[in-house]
Write a protein that holds these residues in place. Structure first.
Motif, PDB file in Angstrom:
ATOM      1  N   LYS A 167       0.831  -1.210   0.000  1.00 59.36           N
ATOM      2  CA  LYS A 167       0.000   0.000   0.000  1.00 59.36           C
ATOM      3  C   LYS A 167       0.866   1.261   0.000  1.00 59.36           C
ATOM      4  O   LYS A 167       0.570   2.227  -0.710  1.00 59.36           O
ATOM      5  N   SER A 168       1.932   1.240   0.786  1.00 60.59           N
ATOM      6  CA  SER A 168       2.815   2.408   0.862  1.00 60.59           C
ATOM      7  C   SER A 168       3.549   2.636  -0.464  1.00 60.59           C
ATOM      8  O   SER A 168       3.687   3.773  -0.927  1.00 60.59           O
ATOM      9  N   VAL A 169       4.020   1.562  -1.076  1.00 57.31           N
ATOM     10  CA  VAL A 169       4.713   1.670  -2.364  1.00 57.31           C
ATOM     11  C   VAL A 169       3.750   2.186  -3.428  1.00 57.31           C
ATOM     12  O   VAL A 169       4.121   3.025  -4.264  1.00 57.31           O
ATOM     13  N   ASN A 170       2.515   1.718  -3.397  1.00 57.70           N
ATOM     14  CA  ASN A 170       1.512   2.187  -4.361  1.00 57.70           C
ATOM     15  C   ASN A 170       1.247   3.684  -4.209  1.00 57.70           C
ATOM     16  O   ASN A 170       1.061   4.398  -5.200  1.00 57.70           O
ATOM     17  N   LYS A 171       1.221   4.163  -2.970  1.00 49.40           N
ATOM     18  CA  LYS A 171       1.022   5.595  -2.728  1.00 49.40           C
ATOM     19  C   LYS A 171       2.185   6.398  -3.322  1.00 49.40           C
ATOM     20  O   LYS A 171       1.990   7.451  -3.929  1.00 49.40           O
ATOM     21  N   ALA A 172       3.405   5.879  -3.124  1.00 47.67           N
ATOM     22  CA  ALA A 172       4.584   6.560  -3.655  1.00 47.67           C
ATOM     23  C   ALA A 172       4.552   6.585  -5.179  1.00 47.67           C
ATOM     24  O   ALA A 172       4.846   7.613  -5.808  1.00 47.67           O
ATOM     25  N   LEU A 173       4.197   5.464  -5.796  1.00 49.13           N
ATOM     26  CA  LEU A 173       4.127   5.393  -7.254  1.00 49.13           C
ATOM     27  C   LEU A 173       3.058   6.341  -7.812  1.00 49.13           C
ATOM     28  O   LEU A 173       3.265   6.982  -8.846  1.00 49.13           O
ATOM     29  N   ALA A 174       1.929   6.423  -7.131  1.00 45.24           N
ATOM     30  CA  ALA A 174       0.855   7.318  -7.567  1.00 45.24           C
ATOM     31  C   ALA A 174       1.335   8.768  -7.565  1.00 45.24           C
ATOM     32  O   ALA A 174       1.029   9.539  -8.489  1.00 45.24           O
ATOM     33  N   LYS A 175       2.099   9.130  -6.543  1.00 44.93           N
ATOM     34  CA  LYS A 175       2.625  10.494  -6.440  1.00 44.93           C
ATOM     35  C   LYS A 175       3.654  10.759  -7.548  1.00 44.93           C
ATOM     36  O   LYS A 175       3.652  11.820  -8.173  1.00 44.93           O
ATOM     37  N   LEU A 176       4.522   9.770  -7.805  1.00 42.16           N
ATOM     38  CA  LEU A 176       5.553   9.913  -8.830  1.00 42.16           C
ATOM     39  C   LEU A 176       4.954   9.978 -10.230  1.00 42.16           C
ATOM     40  O   LEU A 176       5.504  10.623 -11.119  1.00 42.16           O
ATOM     41  N   LYS A 177       3.836   9.300 -10.403  1.00 44.19           N
ATOM     42  CA  LYS A 177       3.153   9.356 -11.697  1.00 44.19           C
ATOM     43  C   LYS A 177       2.479  10.706 -11.879  1.00 44.19           C
ATOM     44  O   LYS A 177       2.560  11.326 -12.942  1.00 44.19           O
ATOM     45  N   LYS A 178       1.850  11.181 -10.827  1.00 41.15           N
ATOM     46  CA  LYS A 178       1.130  12.458 -10.882  1.00 41.15           C
ATOM     47  C   LYS A 178       2.060  13.642 -11.118  1.00 41.15           C
ATOM     48  O   LYS A 178       1.729  14.554 -11.883  1.00 41.15           O
ATOM     49  N   ASP A 179       3.236  13.632 -10.467  1.00 37.44           N
ATOM     50  CA  ASP A 179       4.147  14.775 -10.611  1.00 37.44           C
ATOM     51  C   ASP A 179       5.064  14.679 -11.838  1.00 37.44           C
ATOM     52  O   ASP A 179       5.906  15.541 -12.071  1.00 37.44           O
ATOM     53  N   GLY A 180       4.893  13.600 -12.642  1.00 33.88           N
ATOM     54  CA  GLY A 180       5.639  13.486 -13.888  1.00 33.88           C
ATOM     55  C   GLY A 180       6.991  12.787 -13.791  1.00 33.88           C
ATOM     56  O   GLY A 180       7.683  12.623 -14.798  1.00 33.88           O
ATOM     57  N   THR A 181       7.365  12.363 -12.587  1.00 35.99           N
ATOM     58  CA  THR A 181       8.673  11.717 -12.403  1.00 35.99           C
ATOM     59  C   THR A 181       8.784  10.416 -13.208  1.00 35.99           C
ATOM     60  O   THR A 181       9.808  10.164 -13.858  1.00 35.99           O
ATOM     61  N   LEU A 182       7.746   9.606 -13.174  1.00 39.76           N
ATOM     62  CA  LEU A 182       7.767   8.334 -13.909  1.00 39.76           C
ATOM     63  C   LEU A 182       7.993   8.554 -15.399  1.00 39.76           C
ATOM     64  O   LEU A 182       8.834   7.904 -16.016  1.00 39.76           O
ATOM     65  N   SER A 183       7.230   9.454 -15.975  1.00 39.36           N
ATOM     66  CA  SER A 183       7.345   9.760 -17.397  1.00 39.36           C
ATOM     67  C   SER A 183       8.727  10.301 -17.744  1.00 39.36           C
ATOM     68  O   SER A 183       9.335   9.916 -18.750  1.00 39.36           O
ATOM     69  N   LYS A 184       9.247  11.173 -16.889  1.00 41.68           N
ATOM     70  CA  LYS A 184      10.563  11.778 -17.116  1.00 41.68           C
ATOM     71  C   LYS A 184      11.661  10.726 -17.118  1.00 41.68           C
ATOM     72  O   LYS A 184      12.540  10.719 -17.994  1.00 41.68           O
ATOM     73  N   LEU A 185      11.616   9.804 -16.150  1.00 40.59           N
ATOM     74  CA  LEU A 185      12.629   8.752 -16.074  1.00 40.59           C
ATOM     75  C   LEU A 185      12.541   7.815 -17.277  1.00 40.59           C
ATOM     76  O   LEU A 185      13.565   7.371 -17.810  1.00 40.59           O
ATOM     77  N   SER A 186      11.327   7.521 -17.715  1.00 41.38           N
ATOM     78  CA  SER A 186      11.133   6.646 -18.865  1.00 41.38           C
ATOM     79  C   SER A 186      11.745   7.258 -20.121  1.00 41.38           C
ATOM     80  O   SER A 186      12.447   6.584 -20.881  1.00 41.38           O
ATOM     81  N   LYS A 187      11.482   8.516 -20.343  1.00 39.97           N
ATOM     82  CA  LYS A 187      12.022   9.203 -21.525  1.00 39.97           C
ATOM     83  C   LYS A 187      13.539   9.293 -21.471  1.00 39.97           C
ATOM     84  O   LYS A 187      14.219   9.173 -22.501  1.00 39.97           O
ATOM     85  N   GLU A 188      14.076   9.507 -20.267  1.00 42.33           N
ATOM     86  CA  GLU A 188      15.526   9.653 -20.106  1.00 42.33           C
ATOM     87  C   GLU A 188      16.274   8.352 -20.356  1.00 42.33           C
ATOM     88  O   GLU A 188      17.294   8.330 -21.041  1.00 42.33           O
ATOM     89  N   TYR A 189      15.775   7.257 -19.794  1.00 45.39           N
ATOM     90  CA  TYR A 189      16.514   5.992 -19.858  1.00 45.39           C
ATOM     91  C   TYR A 189      16.038   5.037 -20.955  1.00 45.39           C
ATOM     92  O   TYR A 189      16.800   4.190 -21.402  1.00 45.39           O
ATOM     93  N   ILE A 190      14.793   5.199 -21.395  1.00 45.19           N
ATOM     94  CA  ILE A 190      14.257   4.248 -22.367  1.00 45.19           C
ATOM     95  C   ILE A 190      14.063   4.891 -23.740  1.00 45.19           C
ATOM     96  O   ILE A 190      13.999   4.205 -24.751  1.00 45.19           O
ATOM     97  N   GLY A 191      14.009   6.211 -23.769  1.00 43.12           N
ATOM     98  CA  GLY A 191      13.874   6.878 -25.049  1.00 43.12           C
ATOM     99  C   GLY A 191      12.435   7.166 -25.447  1.00 43.12           C
ATOM    100  O   GLY A 191      12.158   7.608 -26.562  1.00 43.12           O
ATOM    101  N   GLY A 192      11.506   6.898 -24.551  1.00 49.06           N
ATOM    102  CA  GLY A 192      10.093   7.165 -24.795  1.00 49.06           C
ATOM    103  C   GLY A 192       9.299   6.920 -23.528  1.00 49.06           C
ATOM    104  O   GLY A 192       9.822   6.345 -22.563  1.00 49.06           O
ATOM    105  N   ASP A 193       8.045   7.334 -23.538  1.00 48.22           N
ATOM    106  CA  ASP A 193       7.200   7.156 -22.355  1.00 48.22           C
ATOM    107  C   ASP A 193       6.456   5.823 -22.449  1.00 48.22           C
ATOM    108  O   ASP A 193       5.513   5.695 -23.208  1.00 48.22           O
ATOM    109  N   ILE A 194       6.898   4.848 -21.659  1.00 47.27           N
ATOM    110  CA  ILE A 194       6.226   3.553 -21.636  1.00 47.27           C
ATOM    111  C   ILE A 194       5.538   3.334 -20.282  1.00 47.27           C
ATOM    112  O   ILE A 194       5.302   2.220 -19.863  1.00 47.27           O
TER     113      ILE A 194
END
Length: 272
Positions: A242-269
Motif C-alpha cells: 500500500k505504501s509503495v503504491n502511494k509513492a508510485l501514484a505520487k511519482l506518476k502524478k508529478d511526472g517523475t515516472l514519465s521523465k525517467l522513462s524518456k531519459e533511460y528508455i527513449g520514450g514514455d512507456i
C-alpha cells in the motif's frame, strides 16, 4: 509592573502560537514518511531503508556505467524510497535467484522489469504497474519473420524463466537459453537461432551505444499485449504494498515516472 506583565504575557502567547503553527506544518521528511505506515515500516528488512533486489546487468532498467549502478529502475527505486522517507539500498542478484530472494528476506522488493502474472500473484504481491513493456521479435534484417505466429518450431533466444521465454513457448518456439541481451543478439548473428524475444525498450537502449547493423526488431504488440510491470514483494507485506503504491501514484502524478522513462528508455512507456 502590570503593564510589563501584560507585555510579557502577550509575547509568550505569540511565541507559543508560532510554535503551535509550526508543529502543524509537516517538514518534507515528515510528509514523505507519512506515506510509509507504521506497519509497513515493521515489514521492512531494515526500518530506515528500502532494500531493493535487481540484476544490475539489464539496460536500460539497471546496469553499470563507469562502475556506477544506474538505469530506469535504479532511479525509480531511489525516488520511491525518498517518497517513503527511506534510504535506498540495492542488492544486485542474478535473475535465476532474484525472485526467490524475496522469500528469504534478502530484500524488501524487486525492481527488475518483472511482469505481473497470475502465477506470480499466487505467491507474491505486486505494486500497481509502473511501466508497460511491448514485446519485440528480433531477427536478422534479411529475415521474413515479422510475427510471433511464424516462430513455431524455430529456435528463439530468451532468458530462462523470463516472460520472453514464456511468450516464445506460447507460440511454439524452441527456446535457446540466453543470459543477457547481447548474448541473444550474438546468437542471431551466428545463425544459432532464428531470432530472439525481448522488449522494444531494451532494443532502443541497446541501439544508443551499440551497432545493430544486420538486425531488426519488430513490435509484436498486435499479437501479444504489453506486459504490466510492477514491484514484486512478499505475500505477507500488504502494508508495504500500500505504501509503495502511494509513492508510485505520487511519482506518476508529478511526472517523475514519465521523465525517467524518456531519459533511460527513449520514450514514455509508463502508459499502456
Amino acid at each position: 509592573m502590570k503593564k510589563l506583565f501584560k507585555t510579557l504575557l502577550v509575547t509568550a502567547s505569540a511565541i507559543g502560537l508560532v510554535f503551535a503553527l509550526n508543529a502543524l506544518v509537516p517538514s518534507k521528511a515528515q510528509a514523505a514518511s507519512s506515506l510509509l505506515s507504521s506497519q509497513a515500516k515493521k515489514e521492512l528488512k531494515d526500518s530506515d531503508t528500502l532494500t531493493i533486489g535487481l540484476e544490475g546487468t539489464y539496460a536500460p532498467y539497471s546496469y553499470r556505467k563507469n562502475g556506477k549502478l544506474t538505469g530506469f529502475e535504479v532511479e525509480l527505486g531511489k525516488a520511491i524510497a525518498k517518497e517513503l522517507g527511506l534510504k535506498a539500498k540495492f542488492v544486485p542478484t542474478k535473475w535465476d535467484g532474484l525472485i526467490a530472494g524475496v522469500d528469504t528476506g534478502k530484500y524488501d522488493i524487486v525492481l527488475n522489469n518483472v511482469t505481473i502474472t497470475k502465477d506470480r500473484q499466487k505467491n507474491y504481491l505486486f505494486s500497481t504497474p509502473y511501466i508497460y513493456t511491448h514485446f519485440a521479435l528480433i531477427t536478422k534484417s534479411s529475415s521474413n519473420l515479422t510475427k510471433l505466429s511464424q516462430i513455431k518450431g524455430l529456435k528463439i533466444a530468451a532468458g530462462t524463466g523470463t516472460d520472453n521465454a514464456t511468450v516464445a513457448k506460447k507460440y511454439g518456439a524452441t527456446v535457446v537459453p540466453s543470459s543477457d541481451f547481447t548474448t541473444s543478439l550474438d546468437l542471431i548473428k551466428q545463425g544459432r537461432v532464428k531470432g530472439a524475444i525481448n522488449s522494444m525498450a531494451a532494443w532502443y537502449a541497446y541501439k544508443k551505444d551499440h551497432s545493430t547493423k544486420g538486425l531488426k526488431a519488430t513490435d509484436v504488440s498486435s499479437e501479444e499485449d504489453p506486459a504490466k510491470i510492477g514491484a514484486l514483494m512478499a505475500k505477507k507485506n500488504t502494508a508495504l504494498q500500500k505504501s509503495v503504491n502511494k509513492a508510485l501514484a505520487k511519482l506518476k502524478k508529478d511526472g517523475t515516472l514519465s521523465k525517467l522513462s524518456k531519459e533511460y528508455i527513449g520514450g514514455d512507456i509508463t502508459k499502456k
